[in-house]
Scaffold this motif. Structure first.
Motif, PDB file in Angstrom:
ATOM      1  N   LEU A 102       8.611  11.117   5.232  1.00  0.00           N
ATOM      2  CA  LEU A 102       7.940   9.865   4.869  1.00  0.00           C
ATOM      3  C   LEU A 102       7.265   9.233   6.068  1.00  0.00           C
ATOM      4  CD1 LEU A 102       7.416   7.800   2.617  1.00  0.00           C
ATOM      5  CD2 LEU A 102       9.568   6.694   3.226  1.00  0.00           C
ATOM      6  N   TRP A 103       7.908   9.304   7.241  1.00  0.00           N
ATOM      7  CA  TRP A 103       7.308   8.729   8.452  1.00  0.00           C
ATOM      8  C   TRP A 103       6.018   9.462   8.804  1.00  0.00           C
ATOM      9  CZ3 TRP A 103       6.339  10.552  13.446  1.00  0.00           C
ATOM     10  CH2 TRP A 103       6.025   9.579  14.388  1.00  0.00           C
ATOM     11  N   VAL A 104       6.037  10.789   8.741  1.00  0.00           N
ATOM     12  CA  VAL A 104       4.822  11.556   9.030  1.00  0.00           C
ATOM     13  C   VAL A 104       3.722  11.221   8.027  1.00  0.00           C
ATOM     14  CG1 VAL A 104       3.864  13.884   9.138  1.00  0.00           C
ATOM     15  CG2 VAL A 104       6.074  13.407  10.177  1.00  0.00           C
ATOM     16  N   LEU A 105       4.116  11.099   6.742  1.00  0.00           N
ATOM     17  CA  LEU A 105       3.126  10.758   5.721  1.00  0.00           C
ATOM     18  C   LEU A 105       2.511   9.386   5.972  1.00  0.00           C
ATOM     19  CD1 LEU A 105       1.773  11.528   3.028  1.00  0.00           C
ATOM     20  CD2 LEU A 105       3.715  10.480   1.854  1.00  0.00           C
ATOM     21  N   MET A 106       3.333   8.410   6.356  1.00  0.00           N
ATOM     22  CA  MET A 106       2.801   7.081   6.634  1.00  0.00           C
ATOM     23  C   MET A 106       1.900   7.094   7.865  1.00  0.00           C
ATOM     24  SD  MET A 106       3.808   5.259   4.196  1.00  0.00           S
ATOM     25  CE  MET A 106       3.227   3.710   4.857  1.00  0.00           C
ATOM     26  N   ARG A 107       2.218   7.904   8.862  1.00  0.00           N
ATOM     27  CA  ARG A 107       1.348   8.010  10.026  1.00  0.00           C
ATOM     28  C   ARG A 107      -0.007   8.597   9.657  1.00  0.00           C
ATOM     29  NH1 ARG A 107       2.170   5.357  14.580  1.00  0.00           N
ATOM     30  NH2 ARG A 107       1.290   7.079  15.784  1.00  0.00           N
ATOM     31  N   VAL A 108       0.025   9.597   8.782  1.00  0.00           N
ATOM     32  CA  VAL A 108      -1.243  10.193   8.351  1.00  0.00           C
ATOM     33  C   VAL A 108      -2.057   9.185   7.553  1.00  0.00           C
ATOM     34  CG1 VAL A 108      -2.247  12.003   6.913  1.00  0.00           C
ATOM     35  CG2 VAL A 108      -0.334  12.543   8.413  1.00  0.00           C
ATOM     36  N   ILE A 109      -1.390   8.446   6.673  1.00  0.00           N
ATOM     37  CA  ILE A 109      -2.102   7.451   5.863  1.00  0.00           C
ATOM     38  C   ILE A 109      -2.680   6.344   6.746  1.00  0.00           C
ATOM     39  CG2 ILE A 109      -1.780   5.669   4.107  1.00  0.00           C
ATOM     40  CD1 ILE A 109       0.161   7.507   2.712  1.00  0.00           C
ATOM     41  N   SER A 110      -1.903   5.899   7.736  1.00  0.00           N
ATOM     42  CA  SER A 110      -2.424   4.855   8.621  1.00  0.00           C
ATOM     43  C   SER A 110      -3.602   5.345   9.456  1.00  0.00           C
ATOM     44  CB  SER A 110      -1.308   4.365   9.546  1.00  0.00           C
ATOM     45  OG  SER A 110      -0.841   5.417  10.369  1.00  0.00           O
ATOM     46  N   VAL A 113     -10.077   5.414   4.302  1.00  0.00           N
ATOM     47  CA  VAL A 113     -10.372   6.369   3.228  1.00  0.00           C
ATOM     48  C   VAL A 113      -9.385   6.205   2.082  1.00  0.00           C
ATOM     49  CG1 VAL A 113     -10.589   8.816   2.675  1.00  0.00           C
ATOM     50  CG2 VAL A 113     -11.357   7.970   4.891  1.00  0.00           C
ATOM     51  N   VAL A 114      -8.108   6.011   2.415  1.00  0.00           N
ATOM     52  CA  VAL A 114      -7.079   5.873   1.363  1.00  0.00           C
ATOM     53  C   VAL A 114      -7.325   4.613   0.543  1.00  0.00           C
ATOM     54  CG1 VAL A 114      -4.614   5.542   0.959  1.00  0.00           C
ATOM     55  CG2 VAL A 114      -5.383   7.208   2.647  1.00  0.00           C
ATOM     56  N   LEU A 115      -7.592   3.494   1.212  1.00  0.00           N
ATOM     57  CA  LEU A 115      -7.839   2.251   0.474  1.00  0.00           C
ATOM     58  C   LEU A 115      -9.110   2.341  -0.363  1.00  0.00           C
ATOM     59  CD1 LEU A 115      -6.858  -0.486   3.096  1.00  0.00           C
ATOM     60  CD2 LEU A 115      -5.577   0.267   1.089  1.00  0.00           C
ATOM     61  N   ALA A 116     -10.128   3.004   0.160  1.00  0.00           N
ATOM     62  CA  ALA A 116     -11.355   3.165  -0.626  1.00  0.00           C
ATOM     63  C   ALA A 116     -11.102   4.009  -1.873  1.00  0.00           C
ATOM     64  CB  ALA A 116     -12.438   3.803   0.239  1.00  0.00           C
ATOM     65  N   PHE A 117     -10.325   5.076  -1.732  1.00  0.00           N
ATOM     66  CA  PHE A 117     -10.041   5.921  -2.890  1.00  0.00           C
ATOM     67  C   PHE A 117      -9.169   5.185  -3.908  1.00  0.00           C
ATOM     68  CE2 PHE A 117      -7.543   9.200  -5.098  1.00  0.00           C
ATOM     69  CZ  PHE A 117      -8.589   9.933  -5.652  1.00  0.00           C
ATOM     70  N   VAL A 118      -8.193   4.398  -3.437  1.00  0.00           N
ATOM     71  CA  VAL A 118      -7.357   3.631  -4.366  1.00  0.00           C
ATOM     72  C   VAL A 118      -8.188   2.585  -5.089  1.00  0.00           C
ATOM     73  CG1 VAL A 118      -5.401   2.059  -4.520  1.00  0.00           C
ATOM     74  CG2 VAL A 118      -5.249   4.073  -3.067  1.00  0.00           C
ATOM     75  N   GLY A 168       1.443  -5.773   2.189  1.00  0.00           N
ATOM     76  CA  GLY A 168       0.726  -6.625   3.127  1.00  0.00           C
ATOM     77  C   GLY A 168       1.043  -6.310   4.571  1.00  0.00           C
ATOM     78  N   MET A 169       2.317  -5.975   4.872  1.00  0.00           N
ATOM     79  CA  MET A 169       2.685  -5.630   6.237  1.00  0.00           C
ATOM     80  C   MET A 169       2.086  -4.289   6.659  1.00  0.00           C
ATOM     81  SD  MET A 169       6.692  -6.760   6.202  1.00  0.00           S
ATOM     82  CE  MET A 169       6.964  -6.082   7.831  1.00  0.00           C
ATOM     83  N   ILE A 170       1.946  -3.361   5.710  1.00  0.00           N
ATOM     84  CA  ILE A 170       1.451  -2.028   6.070  1.00  0.00           C
ATOM     85  C   ILE A 170      -0.071  -2.006   6.160  1.00  0.00           C
ATOM     86  CG2 ILE A 170       1.289   0.366   5.273  1.00  0.00           C
ATOM     87  CD1 ILE A 170       4.069   0.017   4.067  1.00  0.00           C
ATOM     88  N   ALA A 171      -0.743  -2.572   5.151  1.00  0.00           N
ATOM     89  CA  ALA A 171      -2.201  -2.421   5.088  1.00  0.00           C
ATOM     90  C   ALA A 171      -2.927  -3.732   4.820  1.00  0.00           C
ATOM     91  CB  ALA A 171      -2.577  -1.393   4.019  1.00  0.00           C
ATOM     92  N   GLY A 172      -2.314  -4.865   5.063  1.00  0.00           N
ATOM     93  CA  GLY A 172      -3.006  -6.128   4.907  1.00  0.00           C
ATOM     94  C   GLY A 172      -3.273  -6.489   3.453  1.00  0.00           C
ATOM     95  N   ILE A 173      -4.443  -7.097   3.216  1.00  0.00           N
ATOM     96  CA  ILE A 173      -4.777  -7.538   1.861  1.00  0.00           C
ATOM     97  C   ILE A 173      -4.919  -6.350   0.915  1.00  0.00           C
ATOM     98  CG2 ILE A 173      -6.511  -8.756   0.484  1.00  0.00           C
ATOM     99  CD1 ILE A 173      -7.108 -10.491   2.868  1.00  0.00           C
ATOM    100  N   GLY A 174      -5.527  -5.265   1.387  1.00  0.00           N
ATOM    101  CA  GLY A 174      -5.664  -4.079   0.537  1.00  0.00           C
ATOM    102  C   GLY A 174      -4.317  -3.528   0.105  1.00  0.00           C
TER     103      GLY A 174
END
Length: 471
Positions: A103-111, A116-121, A394-400
């Motif tokens: 999960l930590w590696v996945l969150m690092r990749v997402i961050s 791109v992730v927020l745009a796709f969501v 909100g802590m991870i990705a702000g408003i998105g």
């Protein structure tokens, strides 16, 4: 006397032959005993489990130590010495560590690719809102490409017009708003001086001086924040373009993309994932459509209340209320507070209190009537899960992150529930049929008063006629 040596020689030869015959018989007897012992041990190995190990242990038998040797207790197996609960905790612990690392590696990749992730969501959310329109146009006979183009163009044009209208209203009323803000600040100052709070003119001047000094000392920070705001605007425009292109392809070729994603899933888990996907999409569609309807109702009624109370920029405030409604809990508080502050600095305390009453009334109606009725049970999430997910997003990705947190939790809840029920059905389908006492317990119970011969045991065999009794 001459015959005595010959007789003694014959007697000695006879005794020698008798000794040889006795030795041969003893050897034969020992051979027969060994053969009988081997046959008995092999029979024991064939009839008893673990017989071979017992035979090997007998063959490797070690004589006991002499009596004078000290007795030493045998050491137990280290695995047996550890309590069962500790062993279970250790087994679960290293698996949890592996999952946490993944999960930590996945969150690092997402961050790293957060934009791109927020745009796709965001594209997924917009697609969930527009896809029913595409399906309706295709039922009317339009080709898939034309239905997708018409829906996308109309949707983006409407959103663009709304954004342009908000900017136009703000720019058109900015001068009037600034004059009313200055007048409202003077009125608020006079109200504080005449209020029972015993506020003096010197205290108000000190607060204003502190604010101006703070702004002067933090000029560099404000400038860097402005430059960072320009960077954020560039990233926002890039994300909007990515979301637009992703929405077009999802509307046009969403089913084929889903089938391609299914090919990446292992074959054993593919049927469950294939069943969970459409249910997750229905949950997301219901959430987006319900949230849009609820946000539109909030914006209309709060905007009408602000308009009739003569608060300036009622339409831009209504648009902000509509947009902030997509952030659960936090969005309603922020948009309502913004409307109250604008009413306070422009129209006074009484108007601000009336705006607060309107905002609270509409939000209470939304929370207790609109959301349960419109959203229904399809996307019902516990309030604690909503609060925690919005805070974490909100802590991870702000408003998105706060916007996508609740639909992500709702979709995850639907997927997990379906996979759990699917796994139970699969285990029951592949379970062996009941037999013995279990089959008797599972047999249907006869109706009261029915003869036992009429009980249907579920078998397809023909009933066997009773054998004729012997006279």
């Amino acid at each position: 006397m001459s015959k005595l040596p010959g007789w003694l020689g014959q007697l000695g030869a006879e005794l020698t032959r008798m000794g040889e015959r006795l030795e041969e018989r003893r050897v034969e007897a020992d051979d027969e005993d060994d053969k009988a012992a081997r046959e008995g041990s092999s029979a024991t190995a064939r009839t008893e489990p673990g017989g071979g190990a017992a035979m090997g242990a007998a063959a490797d038998h070690v004589p006991p130590p002499p009596a004078y040797a000290p007795s030493v207790a045998a050491r137990p197996d280290p695995v047996a010495a550890i309590p069962w609960g500790m062993r279970v905790a250790a087994e679960a612990g290293w698996r949890l560590l592996v999952l946490a690392g993944t999960l930590w590696v996945l969150m690092r990749v997402i961050s790293a690719v957060q934009l791109v992730v927020l745009a796709f969501v965001a594209a997924l959310l917009v697609t969930a809102m527009l896809q029913p329109t595409v399906a309706r146009l295709r039922r009317y006979g339009l080709p898939r490409g034309l239905a997708t183009a018409v829906t996308a163009v109309l949707g983006f044009v409407i959103m663009g017009l709304v954004g342009w209208f908000v900017v136009w209203q703000v720019m058109d009323n900015i001068d009037t708003l600034s004059d009313k803000v200055r007048t409202g600040i003077e009125d608020l100052k006079n109200w504080l001086l005449d209020s029972p709070f015993h506020v003096t003119d010197q205290q108000i001047n000190d607060i204003a001086k502190n604010l101006s000094d703070t702004v002067g000392t933090n000029t560099e920070a404000i400038t860097s924040a402005g430059l960072q705001g320009v960077t954020v605007m560039v990233e926002l425009l890039t994300g909007m373009l990515l979301a637009m292109f992703s929405t077009l392809f999802l509307l046009y070729d969403g089913k084929r993309i889903w089938h391609w994603v299914l090919k990446l899933v292992p074959a054993q888990a593919r049927p469950g994932v294939a069943g969970a996907g459409p249910r997750a999409w229905r949950t997301l569609t219901a959430y987006v459509r319900g949230t849009v309807i609820v946000a539109l109702i909030d914006a209309i009624f709060i905007g009408l209340g602000i308009y009739f109370l003569n608060v300036p920029m009622a339409v831009p405030l209504a648009v902000f209320i509509f947009l902030f409604a997509f952030i659960p809990l936090v969005g309603a508080v922020v948009s309502g507070a913004l409307a109250v502050v604008v009413a306070l600095v422009t129209e006074g305390v009484f108007t601000a209190l009336m705006v607060l009453v309107v905002v609270l009334a509409v939000q209470q109606i939304e929370g207790h009537i609109l959301q349960p009725f419109i959203l229904g049970r399809a996307v019902r999430v516990h309030p604690l899960a909503v609060v925690l997910s919005v805070a974490a997003g909100g802590m991870i990705a702000g408003i998105g992150g706060a916007v996508v947190a609740v639909p992500l939790v709702a979709v995850t809840n639907t997927v997990v529930g379906y996979l759990r029920s699917y796994g139970q059905e699969e285990s029951q389908r592949h379970a062996p049929p009941p037999h013995g006492a279990t089959a008797l317990d599972a047999a249907p119970t006869p109706a009261p008063g029915s003869p036992p011969d009429e009980i249907d045991d579920g078998s397809d065999e023909e009933p066997v006629a009773d054998a004729p009794k012997e006279p």
